[in-house]
Design an enzyme around this catalytic site. Sequence first.
Site, PDB file in Angstrom:
ATOM      1  NE  ARG A 157      76.567  45.094  30.537  1.00 19.56           N
ATOM      2  CZ  ARG A 157      76.530  44.429  29.381  1.00 19.56           C
ATOM      3  NH1 ARG A 157      75.495  43.682  29.074  1.00 19.56           N
ATOM      4  NH2 ARG A 157      77.537  44.516  28.528  1.00 19.56           N
TER       5      ARG A 157
ATOM      6  N   GLY B  64      70.476  41.075  24.734  1.00 18.28           N
ATOM      7  CA  GLY B  64      71.095  39.754  24.848  1.00 18.28           C
ATOM      8  C   GLY B  64      70.250  38.793  25.668  1.00 18.28           C
TER       9      GLY B  64
ATOM     10  N   GLY C  99      70.248  37.819  28.789  1.00 19.12           N
ATOM     11  CA  GLY C  99      69.774  38.299  30.087  1.00 19.12           C
ATOM     12  C   GLY C  99      68.582  39.230  29.919  1.00 19.12           C
TER      13      GLY C  99
ATOM     14  CG  ASP D 107      78.776  38.243  22.881  1.00 17.86           C
ATOM     15  OD1 ASP D 107      79.664  39.015  22.486  1.00 17.86           O
ATOM     16  OD2 ASP D 107      78.309  38.280  24.033  1.00 17.86           O
TER      17      ASP D 107
ATOM     18  NE  ARG E 132      79.398  46.735  23.268  1.00 17.52           N
ATOM     19  CZ  ARG E 132      79.396  46.633  24.603  1.00 17.52           C
ATOM     20  NH1 ARG E 132      79.673  45.490  25.171  1.00 17.52           N
ATOM     21  NH2 ARG E 132      79.101  47.654  25.339  1.00 17.52           N
TER      22      ARG E 132
END
Length: 366
Positions: free
Chosen positions: A74, A104, A106, A152, A287
Amino acid sequence: PARLAVLTSGGDAQGMNAAVRGVARTAMSRGAEVFAVYEGYQGLVDGGDAIRRFAWGDAGNILGRGGTSIGTFRSKEFRTRQGRLKAAKNLVERGIDRLVVIGGDGSLTGLDAFRAEWPGLMDELADAGLISPEMAAAHPALMIAGLVGSIDNDLVGTDTTIGADSALHRIVDAIDAITATAASHQRCFVIEVMGRHCGYLALMSAIAGGADYVLIPELPPADGWEEQMCAELRRGRAAGRRESIVVVAEGAQDRTGEPITSEYVRATISRINGEDARLTNLGHVQRGGKPSAYDRWASTWLGYSAALEALTAGPATEGVVLGIRGSEIVRLPLAEAVARTRRVPELIAAGDYDAAMGLRNEDFTD
Ligand code: F6P
């Protein structure tokens, strides 16, 4: 030949490896030179050995592996213009102007910002003498394709995201295991599952695992839900059920937007029903681990499609994200898909649950 890079970003998801393999091998088979960017956007910013030539064999033996073999991160630096300037320099110096990102919402937003800024970044690099004007002129645009890698399953306009199916399988396996021990002791278990703002994993696993009660962000329960839930659990026991299972989405909330934590649910059941209720937070086992068959073949198909998109797209005014809707691959305008995805929690916070669900299911295929 065209030069294309692929990277994975944000939380890893099962099937990312299949997608990387699909992108890389499709691009190679179309004559492109392929690069893998290690450690997500941070690798783009760092350059050097983080951006490596990817050969056919590099995609070998990764299809059935969980996580992402090219790493993820990230990256805070890529969110700054200075970071993106370094990233653009690292790409253009290698002649790369096609980029596929699996991540994702972002990560996809970052990708679209990078695409939109690219011409300006080229000018800035050339003006500062960091690249030659010829190099800047030879790469006037960044051609992109985004794929949604996230357990998700939260991207509006698509039915499934890469990793959601495997995570769901893992959760249902865990519910089955916990059900066995719960039934042995006549216990109640609260099981917390991931999903951020999205209740997909919680709702589907509750149905597939035969849970007694589920709490999801999309439908905050009405006042007095604690009593109602406990009555439901007592009713099950009275009917001869030996175990009680309550699934709580990590994003569960009440109607004022206050989080409903799994520990609160556990303590509430213990207090009202006078039971020794237990809590299992499934955490990152959801995950990790092997991707399901679906996540392997669907991600391969998505990777194939993303490579073709990035290789054939010309300079565009908007970025594209590819996803699965029904039994088809759909192209969605990236910025709009992300904006709609982010609007869902806002509508829920405003109490407009129907609008939130309507938005999530709306078709706005390109
Ligand atoms: O977005 C995927 C996800 O697994 C969410 O379900 C969860 O909230 C989050 O990532 C956890 O992130 P991290 O691994 O950084 O703690």
